[in-house]
Design a protein around this motif. Structure first.
Motif, short mmCIF file in Angstrom:
data_model
loop_
_atom_site.label_atom_id
_atom_site.label_comp_id
_atom_site.label_asym_id
_atom_site.label_seq_id
_atom_site.Cartn_x
_atom_site.Cartn_y
_atom_site.Cartn_z
N GLY A 80 -4.78 8.15 3.22
CA GLY A 80 -6.02 8.60 2.59
C GLY A 80 -6.31 7.99 1.24
O GLY A 80 -7.38 8.25 0.67
N HIS A 81 -5.41 7.15 0.73
CA HIS A 81 -5.60 6.59 -0.60
C HIS A 81 -5.80 5.08 -0.58
O HIS A 81 -5.62 4.41 -1.60
CB HIS A 81 -4.41 6.95 -1.49
CG HIS A 81 -4.21 8.43 -1.61
ND1 HIS A 81 -5.18 9.27 -2.11
CD2 HIS A 81 -3.16 9.23 -1.27
CE1 HIS A 81 -4.74 10.52 -2.09
NE2 HIS A 81 -3.52 10.52 -1.58
N TYR A 82 -6.17 4.55 0.58
CA TYR A 82 -6.49 3.13 0.74
C TYR A 82 -7.40 3.03 1.95
O TYR A 82 -7.54 3.98 2.74
CB TYR A 82 -5.21 2.30 0.95
CG TYR A 82 -4.46 2.70 2.19
CD1 TYR A 82 -4.73 2.11 3.43
CD2 TYR A 82 -3.50 3.72 2.16
CE1 TYR A 82 -4.07 2.51 4.57
CE2 TYR A 82 -2.84 4.12 3.30
CZ TYR A 82 -3.13 3.50 4.51
OH TYR A 82 -2.49 3.91 5.64
N THR A 83 -8.01 1.88 2.12
CA THR A 83 -8.91 1.67 3.25
C THR A 83 -8.32 0.62 4.19
O THR A 83 -7.38 -0.11 3.84
CB THR A 83 -10.29 1.18 2.78
OG1 THR A 83 -10.15 -0.13 2.20
CG2 THR A 83 -10.87 2.13 1.73
N ALA A 96 1.92 -4.78 5.06
CA ALA A 96 0.89 -4.30 4.13
C ALA A 96 0.54 -2.84 4.41
O ALA A 96 0.43 -2.01 3.49
CB ALA A 96 -0.35 -5.17 4.24
N ARG A 97 0.38 -2.50 5.68
CA ARG A 97 0.00 -1.13 6.05
C ARG A 97 1.09 -0.14 5.66
O ARG A 97 0.81 0.90 5.05
CB ARG A 97 -0.28 -1.04 7.55
CG ARG A 97 -0.72 0.35 8.01
CD ARG A 97 -1.03 0.35 9.50
NE ARG A 97 -2.04 -0.63 9.83
CZ ARG A 97 -3.34 -0.48 9.64
NH1 ARG A 97 -3.79 0.67 9.11
NH2 ARG A 97 -4.19 -1.42 9.97
N GLU A 98 2.33 -0.44 6.04
CA GLU A 98 3.41 0.51 5.75
C GLU A 98 3.68 0.59 4.25
O GLU A 98 4.03 1.66 3.74
CB GLU A 98 4.68 0.12 6.50
CG GLU A 98 4.52 -0.11 7.98
CD GLU A 98 3.89 1.04 8.75
OE1 GLU A 98 3.62 2.10 8.15
OE2 GLU A 98 3.66 0.89 9.95
N TYR A 99 3.50 -0.52 3.55
CA TYR A 99 3.73 -0.50 2.11
C TYR A 99 2.76 0.46 1.43
O TYR A 99 3.15 1.21 0.52
CB TYR A 99 3.56 -1.91 1.53
CG TYR A 99 4.16 -2.07 0.16
CD1 TYR A 99 5.51 -2.32 0.00
CD2 TYR A 99 3.38 -1.93 -0.98
CE1 TYR A 99 6.08 -2.43 -1.27
CE2 TYR A 99 3.92 -2.04 -2.24
CZ TYR A 99 5.28 -2.30 -2.38
OH TYR A 99 5.83 -2.40 -3.64
N LEU A 100 1.52 0.45 1.86
CA LEU A 100 0.53 1.36 1.27
C LEU A 100 0.69 2.79 1.79
O LEU A 100 0.66 3.75 1.01
CB LEU A 100 -0.88 0.86 1.58
CG LEU A 100 -1.27 -0.50 0.97
CD1 LEU A 100 -2.64 -0.94 1.49
CD2 LEU A 100 -1.28 -0.43 -0.54
N GLU A 101 0.89 2.94 3.09
CA GLU A 101 0.90 4.28 3.69
C GLU A 101 2.19 5.04 3.47
O GLU A 101 2.17 6.22 3.10
CB GLU A 101 0.63 4.18 5.19
CG GLU A 101 0.66 5.52 5.91
CD GLU A 101 0.37 5.39 7.40
OE1 GLU A 101 0.96 6.15 8.18
OE2 GLU A 101 -0.43 4.52 7.78
N LEU A 102 3.33 4.38 3.69
CA LEU A 102 4.61 5.08 3.71
C LEU A 102 5.45 4.89 2.46
O LEU A 102 6.34 5.70 2.19
CB LEU A 102 5.43 4.61 4.92
CG LEU A 102 4.85 4.94 6.29
CD1 LEU A 102 5.75 4.36 7.38
CD2 LEU A 102 4.69 6.44 6.47
N PHE A 103 5.20 3.82 1.70
CA PHE A 103 6.09 3.51 0.60
C PHE A 103 5.52 3.82 -0.78
O PHE A 103 6.28 4.14 -1.69
CB PHE A 103 6.49 2.03 0.63
CG PHE A 103 7.10 1.55 1.92
CD1 PHE A 103 7.72 2.44 2.79
CD2 PHE A 103 7.06 0.22 2.27
CE1 PHE A 103 8.29 2.00 3.98
CE2 PHE A 103 7.62 -0.24 3.45
CZ PHE A 103 8.23 0.65 4.31
N THR A 104 4.19 3.72 -0.94
CA THR A 104 3.66 3.78 -2.31
C THR A 104 2.47 4.72 -2.53
O THR A 104 2.35 5.30 -3.61
CB THR A 104 3.22 2.38 -2.78
OG1 THR A 104 2.26 1.85 -1.85
CG2 THR A 104 4.44 1.44 -2.88
N LEU A 105 1.56 4.87 -1.56
CA LEU A 105 0.33 5.63 -1.82
C LEU A 105 0.14 6.84 -0.92
O LEU A 105 -0.35 7.88 -1.36
CB LEU A 105 -0.90 4.72 -1.68
CG LEU A 105 -1.10 3.66 -2.74
CD1 LEU A 105 -2.36 2.84 -2.43
CD2 LEU A 105 -1.23 4.29 -4.13
N GLY A 106 0.49 6.71 0.36
CA GLY A 106 0.25 7.79 1.29
C GLY A 106 -1.11 7.67 1.97
O GLY A 106 -2.01 6.96 1.51
#
Length: 430
Positions: free
Chosen positions: A187-190, A175-185
């Protein structure tokens, strides 16, 4: 890290001439030009690169992993088989990258670094091949289809501990890598979004002897979740749709493409807007939009070639076919890539490989010379008689005085090709 001058006014920005711009297209959207490729115009070259690739080599067939439990000899045999298959898989893909004359393999390579997954932990060349084929099949189409495929991709689930993610004890890695590295970057999620996304992804598991991930309902948290401000009973696909609906997602993806294919310096705001508009169609449209940007023709927009890009580009320039390499040469090339710090299917982390000046180490330089010597010895270099002829062969725009002086000190064609291939003017895509 490669650097770029601050973007000047577009009306006063210097531009590469047509031939140099075509060479840059081959460097950035492919694995470098072959002799004669620079004779085509920019528009025709771009059209050819963005044409879907035909199958360049026979498809590779691998069998499901053997599940060896308890028996030491069976486990040893399984590990030996896996090592042989990984070498076959790596050679197969390197051969495709050398042979293919469109952007398909370069984008497959890009997505391999974006959704970075390592066989070292996955331990299944079979699943790694399936992921690689998904990158190839979907990589130039719309990003949503690829993002949906990767969230339940067996290799990625094994790499990011999907089998440990279950109701009551969610594992947040995927979940973390999907949001941070794959789709949003960043600063764009909590952190709360990560925890809730991990709950959404519970229940998806992988058996090493099955081709697809399985949803196991009893392992799934079926209660409502709140992800990115949305409350609901998420499925894995509705979760992906919610993530990709965020405006930051398209901007993040086009930013990563720009970073790897154009410059480490982020694009201007109006450029991002144009690329995001193209992203709404597909990745092929993003590449076409990138090529139309003034910054793409800016002589100051340089990138250090990654080792795989450099080595395969050198093979193409020298006319060295993969099938001309015997087993010893293939092993030496693999050792050279490993020595430079980059071997397909073995990224160092989920963040993928480094960029820019990280490749310009002393150790990497020694390995680069050995690879250049290996490939030069396999090439037909009858046309190489001096600095200018080797410059034309490698499609280098011009030599610096320092490089020209170094080339003047050698006379054998193999030595000229080796020195030229390791010169800054070739190691850096200008």
């Amino acid at each position: 890290m490669a650097t770029v001058c601050a973007a000047p006014d577009a009306a006063h920005m210097p531009e590469l001439d047509e031939r140099a711009a075509v060479r840059r297209l081959h460097d950035r959207f492919g694995f470098g030009p072959r002799p004669g490729d620079l004779d085509r115009g920019f528009a025709a070259t771009l059209d050819r690169l963005l044409t879907p690739a035909p199958v360049a080599t026979p498809a590779l067939t691998l069998d499901p992993p053997v599940l060896a439990r308890g028996d030491k000899q069976a486990k040893k045999d399984a590990n030996q088989r896996r090592a042989v298959e990984e070498k076959a898989l790596t050679s197969w893909w390197l051969a495709r990258m050398v042979a293919t004359d469109t952007a398909t393999e370069r984008l497959t390579w890009f997505w391999h670094g974006h959704f970075a997954t390592s066989e070292q932990k996955v331990r299944s060349p079979w699943h790694m091949l399936a992921q690689n084929e998904a990158f190839r099949r979907l990589g130039l189409d719309g990003f949503p289809a690829l993002a949906r495929a990767m969230v339940v991709d067996p290799a990625l689930l094994l790499w990011l501990d999907g089998n440990d993610n279950r109701a009551g004890s969610p594992n947040e890695n995927l979940a973390r890598e999907y949001l941070e590295l794959f789709t949003l970057g960043i600063g764009h999620y909590t952190e709360q979004d990560v925890r809730e996304a991990a709950r959404v992804l519970t229940g998806w598991t992988v058996r090493r002897d099955q081709a697809e991930a399985q949803f196991v309902a009893k392992r799934h948290d079926d209660q409502p979740k709140t992800v990115l401000g949305i409350i609901g009973y998420f499925t894995v696909q509705s979760f992906v749709d919610a993530v990709l609906a965020r405006p930051e997602s398209a901007r993040f993806v086009v930013g990563r493409l720009w970073f790897r294919l154009v410059s480490a310096t982020p694009p201007a705001a109006d450029t991002v807007d144009r690329l995001v508009s193209a992203h709404a169609k597909d990745i092929r449209s993003v590449l076409r939009a990138i090529a139309a940007e003034p910054a793409f023709r800016d002589p100051a927009t340089t990138l250090v070639k990654q080792p795989v890009e450099w080595a395969l580009g050198l093979m193409r320039a020298l006319g060295v076919r993969w099938d001309s390499l015997d087993d010893k040469a293939v092993k030496q090339l693999g050792n050279g890539l490993r020595g430079m710090g980059q071997l397909p299917f073995r990224p160092p982390s989920v963040g993928g490989w480094a960029a820019g000046g990280a490749w310009l180490t002393t150790a990497a330089g020694v390995a680069r010379v050995k690879v250049a010597q290996l490939l030069a010895a396999k090439a037909d270099l009858k046309s190489v008689t001096g600095a200018d002829s080797v410059r034309e062969l490698l499609s280098v725009d011009a030599w610096s005085d320092r490089t020209r002086d170094a080339l003047s000190r050698v006379d054998k064609p193999e030595h000229l090709a080796t020195v030229a291939a390791c010169a800054p003017e070739y190691v850096v895509s200008r």
